[in-house]
Structures are given as structure tokens and as C-alpha cells.
Design a protein around this motif. Structure first.
Motif, PDB file in Angstrom:
ATOM      1  N   ARG A 192      -5.506   7.796  -9.430  1.00 30.42           N
ATOM      2  CA  ARG A 192      -4.169   7.890  -8.835  1.00 30.42           C
ATOM      3  C   ARG A 192      -3.923   9.289  -8.275  1.00 30.42           C
ATOM      4  O   ARG A 192      -4.416  10.267  -8.817  1.00 30.42           O
ATOM      5  N   VAL A 202     -10.610  -7.304  -6.624  1.00 29.05           N
ATOM      6  CA  VAL A 202      -9.620  -6.537  -5.854  1.00 29.05           C
ATOM      7  C   VAL A 202      -9.266  -5.246  -6.576  1.00 29.05           C
ATOM      8  O   VAL A 202      -8.880  -5.259  -7.751  1.00 29.05           O
ATOM      9  N   SER A 217      -6.707  -2.572  -7.127  1.00 32.29           N
ATOM     10  CA  SER A 217      -5.256  -2.555  -6.964  1.00 32.29           C
ATOM     11  C   SER A 217      -4.742  -1.319  -6.240  1.00 32.29           C
ATOM     12  O   SER A 217      -3.654  -1.333  -5.663  1.00 32.29           O
ATOM     13  N   GLN A 218      -5.506  -0.223  -6.269  1.00 30.36           N
ATOM     14  CA  GLN A 218      -5.061   1.021  -5.644  1.00 30.36           C
ATOM     15  C   GLN A 218      -5.201   1.002  -4.118  1.00 30.36           C
ATOM     16  O   GLN A 218      -4.742   1.916  -3.433  1.00 30.36           O
ATOM     17  N   ASN A 267      -5.017  -1.249  -0.363  1.00 32.98           N
ATOM     18  CA  ASN A 267      -4.454  -2.409   0.333  1.00 32.98           C
ATOM     19  C   ASN A 267      -5.490  -3.526   0.392  1.00 32.98           C
ATOM     20  O   ASN A 267      -6.647  -3.282   0.748  1.00 32.98           O
ATOM     21  N   ASP A 268      -5.089  -4.772   0.053  1.00 33.33           N
ATOM     22  CA  ASP A 268      -6.059  -5.873   0.044  1.00 33.33           C
ATOM     23  C   ASP A 268      -6.172  -6.586   1.388  1.00 33.33           C
ATOM     24  O   ASP A 268      -6.838  -7.608   1.507  1.00 33.33           O
ATOM     25  N   ARG A 326      -8.509 -12.318  -1.772  1.00 34.31           N
ATOM     26  CA  ARG A 326      -7.806 -12.995  -2.859  1.00 34.31           C
ATOM     27  C   ARG A 326      -8.810 -13.296  -3.962  1.00 34.31           C
ATOM     28  O   ARG A 326      -9.908 -13.790  -3.713  1.00 34.31           O
ATOM     29  N   HIS A 352      -7.963  -8.495 -10.624  1.00 40.19           N
ATOM     30  CA  HIS A 352      -7.469  -7.271  -9.992  1.00 40.19           C
ATOM     31  C   HIS A 352      -7.680  -6.125 -10.968  1.00 40.19           C
ATOM     32  O   HIS A 352      -7.384  -6.259 -12.161  1.00 40.19           O
ATOM     33  N   SER A 364      -7.308  -1.801 -11.738  1.00 43.29           N
ATOM     34  CA  SER A 364      -6.551  -0.613 -11.347  1.00 43.29           C
ATOM     35  C   SER A 364      -7.418   0.623 -11.190  1.00 43.29           C
ATOM     36  O   SER A 364      -6.941   1.659 -10.748  1.00 43.29           O
ATOM     37  N   THR A 412     -16.691  -7.554  -3.301  1.00 48.39           N
ATOM     38  CA  THR A 412     -15.619  -6.581  -3.105  1.00 48.39           C
ATOM     39  C   THR A 412     -15.841  -5.859  -1.787  1.00 48.39           C
ATOM     40  O   THR A 412     -16.911  -5.965  -1.178  1.00 48.39           O
TER      41      THR A 412
END
Length: 293
Positions: free
Chosen positions: A131, A192, A194-195, A197-198, A214, A218, A220, A236
Motif C-alpha cells: 500500500r 485478482v 485487489s490493489q 484495477n481489475d 473475474r 481476490h 490484497s 493473473t
């Protein structure tokens, strides 16, 4: 008797951090010592440097002028010290680095012994976090950050660029098939991050295909995405940096290769409002050389 040089260093840290307590944490000393030193500095100068507000500490007009000049003087003092020190001693003090855990583990930390052998008097403190963090509040000298920069006040230098790819293990692909078109990704289990954009924009010449990944899983942290891919749980989209070793051995493969995704940049980010330290600049040069090699 007050150490004027130390007091000036402390004052700059207080202004950068925004409070006595934050500066004390960064300097690893008690808050009363910071408050006392700043009070002594104000008494010595016979001028009020800081005002307490509901948002923390704010420099007065005189305090801001003093901060700007002292910041430059401290930078010049550091440069003079490095120039005077013999080449075999190198850098000294503490270098605080922030970096994404996976990138640092794969591409920086294994090569740190060489950098630290060059600078035996240097301590390196690496904060690993996917982050974004407040560089000034955390006392960070340099942050290795990937992707788009959101802090417009930061000073940054691009170090390298990596290709982004659709990736999966050879084992997963042998069992569930090799997608060749972005639309086919919806038929696969996506992992995916999460940090990020998917939603992704694929290009092939003048063609553009927009795809939203999708999947049921998910994560982080990039380290979790990496572990899930290597466990053959799905596909991925990630930088090649994240799987460079496995791509080289064939354990992980790129698919949908006729289509391209936006590249991702690695930046050396320095705290805004002040000059990058010599330690930070040399470390950024070191990382840049690693990635070019």
C-alpha cells in the motif's frame, strides 16, 4: 549547551513529519527531547518558528524561511561529508527505503550484500508494504513504487519499465487450456490483485478489447497473487518482474501473446518539499543498474 547542527536537523524533521511525536518516532527518541530542543532553538534565535494548530504544527513565516535555508544547508553538509570521506568508507547513517514486498524480495534484497559491502557504515531500514505510505510521516528517504504516481508533490525518477502479461503455470494451462484472445479469459479462473484495477485494455494493432477480470479469489498483496499462481489456481495479469525466474524456467508461461497490455514503470520516489539525500540517490542508481542488468 544546545548542539545547533543537531537542533537544525531535528527542526527540519519536525516540519517534515508535522508533529513532535511523529518526528520523535522517526528519530527514535522521546517526544520531550524533541520539544525541548526546538524550544532551545527558538530561544537561541529569539523568534517563534512553529505554531500549534488543530492540524498539527505549522511553521511561522520566519519558521518557513528558516526551514528552507536549513534544509539546503543540511543537504550541502551531507554532500561535503561524503566528498571528504574516503572512497572505501562510502555512505553512512540510516537509509530508510519503502518498497513492495514481492518486488523487493525478488529483485532488491538478494543483491543488498554488494551495496552494503560498498558502504560498511550504512544502515538500511526497508519497510515492505504493497500500500502507498506517507513518505514524510514515516521518515522515508526513497520509495520504490510501481505504476501511476498519485502524489503530485513527490519528486520521482523512472528507473525501469516492465512488460505486463497474462500469466499462468504450465500445469494450469495444460489442464484448462491456452487462451489466445482476451475474451477467452472469462472462461478461466482469474486471480485478482485487489490493489490494482481489475479492468484491462488489450491492444492488437488498431483493435482494442476491454476485459474485466473475474474470479473467486481476490488477494490484497502481490505475494498472495504470486503464491496462488504458483499453486496453479488460475491466471493473473502482472508485471514480468513478478514471475521473472519462473518465466525463464518455463514454470510460468505468457498467454494471449498477440495482444499487448500497458507496460508498468518502476519509480524512485523521494519525499516532496526537500532535496533527495545522497544516500537515496545512490540507492536509486544501484536499483536501476540491477534492473538493467
Amino acid at each position: 549547551m544546545m548542539d545547533r547542527f543537531q537542533a537544525m536537523q531535528m527542526y527540519v524533521q519536525v516540519v517534515d513529519a508535522g508533529s513532535f511525536s511523529a518526528a520523535a518516532r522517526i528519530l527514535n527518541i522521546g517526544q520531550p527531547a524533541v520539544s525541548k530542543t526546538i524550544a532551545q532553538l527558538e530561544k537561541h534565535l529569539d523568534v517563534r518558528l512553529l505554531l500549534r494548530t488543530t492540524h498539527g504544527l505549522t511553521p511561522t513565516e520566519a519558521g518557513l524561511r528558516f526551514y528552507e535555508r536549513v534544509r539546503i544547508a543540511l543537504q550541502q553538509a551531507e554532500e561535503a561529508e561524503i566528498a571528504a570521506r574516503s572512497a572505501d568508507k562510502g555512505l553512512s547513517g540510516i537509509l530508510r527505503v519503502a518498497a513492495a514486498p514481492t518486488f523487493a524480495r525478488l529483485h532488491v534484497i538478494p543483491f543488498l550484500p554488494h551495496f552494503m559491502q560498498q558502504h560498511p557504515e550504512l544502515q538500511v531500514d526497508i519497510r515492505l508494504d504493497d500500500r502507498p505510505i506517507d513518505l514524510i510521516a514515516e521518515g522515508i528517504d526513497i520509495c520504490l513504487r510501481m505504476g501511476n504516481l498519485q502524489d503530485s508533490g513527490a519528486v520521482a525518477r523512472k528507473l525501469a519499465t516492465s512488460r505486463r502479461s497474462v500469466l499462468a503455470t504450465a500445469d494450469y494451462l495444460s489442464r484448462f487450456g491456452y487462451p489466445t484472445h482476451p475474451r477467452e479469459l472469462s472462461q478461466h479462473e482469474a486471480l485478482v490483485f485487489s490493489q490494482v484495477n481489475d479492468s484491462w485494455h488489450f491492444r492488437r494493432g488498431d483493435e482494442v478489447e476491454n476485459v474485466v477480470l473475474r474470479g473467486r479469489l481476490h488477494l490484497s498483496a502481490a505475494e498472495g497473487v504470486r503464491a496462488a499462481v504458483l499453486a496453479s489456481m488460475g491466471i493473473t495479469i502482472a508485471s514480468d518482474w513478478m514471475f521473472s525466474q519462473e518465466i525463464a524456467t518455463g514454470e510460468v508461461e505468457r498467454v494471449v501473446n498477440e495482444w499487448t497490455l500497458p507496460d508498468i514503470d518502476l519509480w524512485a520516489v523521494f519525499p516532496g518539499g526537500r532535496m533527495a539525500t545522497a544516500k537515496a540517490r545512490q540507492f536509486s542508481t544501484f536499483v536501476e543498474a540491477l534492473l538493467q542488468a
